[in-house]
Enzyme design. Structure first.
Site, short mmCIF file in Angstrom:
data_model
loop_
_atom_site.label_atom_id
_atom_site.label_comp_id
_atom_site.label_asym_id
_atom_site.label_seq_id
_atom_site.Cartn_x
_atom_site.Cartn_y
_atom_site.Cartn_z
N SER A 116 0.81 -1.22 0.00
CA SER A 116 0.00 0.00 0.00
C SER A 116 0.84 1.27 0.00
CB SER A 116 -0.94 0.00 1.21
OG SER A 116 -0.21 -0.10 2.42
N GLY B 35 -1.97 -4.25 0.97
CA GLY B 35 -2.12 -5.52 1.66
C GLY B 35 -1.17 -6.60 1.19
N ASN C 112 4.24 -5.40 5.89
CA ASN C 112 3.06 -6.18 6.26
C ASN C 112 3.45 -7.51 6.88
OD1 ASN C 112 1.14 -4.27 5.46
ND2 ASN C 112 1.14 -5.00 3.37
N ASP D 90 -1.16 7.44 10.22
CA ASP D 90 -1.45 6.37 11.18
C ASP D 90 -0.16 5.74 11.70
OD1 ASP D 90 -0.64 5.11 8.90
OD2 ASP D 90 -2.35 3.74 8.77
N HIS E 263 1.23 4.58 7.13
CA HIS E 263 0.97 5.05 5.78
C HIS E 263 1.28 6.54 5.67
CE1 HIS E 263 -1.53 1.39 6.13
NE2 HIS E 263 -1.10 1.19 4.90
#
Length: 255
Positions: A81, A107, A139, A229, A232
């Protein structure tokens, strides 16, 4: 000052501070000799068609993009992402004139990207870019997978790229900082992955750069103005990242 102006100012102001390609390390002709395959290979280093519906939908979109534009691509960005999410204005400023393809899939994991670039996938025979920019693995850390296994998955991706397109140079980007500060366990996992994958660089076909230090302050804190966040990137975060990558990209495209 507008957000666009702030972002471009950040990019221009930080451009000269960007990280250069990393130190040389032992490297095979077609991949990362410093992180050799092992038996059995961990899940992170084996191609896997992931179950997540949004991942599958984006993979289908990327496949259509590759089918249309592979023959003209000079730069390919591969990742999750963080790669998919480039703000259009920043992308256009830095890469719009460079025939760049964004093959990021939100993802994605190392094993998912391995599946995508297998035969018949998103690295067809006519995809021969001068440069592949690879940023993948955060991830995997988020699911508590071992840094050594994540690093091996990244090494396998490099090997596949080098086998498919030996003339393509790979710019391996260190995993970016995440979490509010340096005490975050996931940030420490990413740092360990970076220590391992930096060994893949030979500064001939594979290059390593780690712009993450540009995203945090002097005390290692990651502001929500840079990563909303703490993972990101915001508009400003992408402007900083683009500035961090630019010297290496210019250097490699000129070789």
């Amino acid at each position: 000052m507008s957000r666009l102006a702030c972002g471009l100012a950040a990019a221009l102001g930080l451009l000269a501070l960007a990280a250069a390609p990393g130190p040389a390390a032992a490297q095979g002709a077609t991949g990362c000799a410093a992180l050799p395959a092992r038996i059995p290979m961990p899940r992170e280093a084996r191609p896997e068609y992931l179950e997540e519906p949004n991942w599958r939908a984006r993979v289908a979109d990327v496949s259509r993009l590759v089918a249309a534009d592979a023959g003209r691509a000079q730069i390919v960005f591969l990742g999750d992402s963080i790669t998919q999410g480039w703000f259009p204005q920043v992308w256009e400023q830095f890469y719009g004139h460079r025939a760049a393809l964004n093959l990021g899939v939100a993802g994605d994991f190392t094993q998912g990207l391995l599946w995508r670039i297998q035969p018949g996938g998103q690295w067809p025979a006519n995809l021969r870019p001068k440069l592949a920019v690879l940023l993948i693995g955060t991830n995997n850390a988020g699911f508590a997978q071992q840094p050594e296994d994540t690093a091996l998955g990244i090494a396998e991706i490099i090997r596949v790229i080098r086998q498919k397109s030996p003339s393509t140079k790979v710019l391996l980007v260190g995993l970016l900082p995440r979490g509010a500060d340096a005490s975050d366990p996931l940030r420490r996992m990413n740092q360990r992955v970076n220590e391992l994958i930096a060994r893949c660089a030979d500064n001939q076909s594979v290059f390593f750069t780690d712009p993450g230090s540009m995203l945090v302050d002097g005390q290692g804190r990651l502001s929500d103005q840079v990563a909303f966040d703490r993972l990101h990137l915001s508009y400003v975060g992408y402007a900083i990242l683009a500035a961090g990558l630019e010297p290496s990209i210019r250097y490699l495209l000129a070789r």
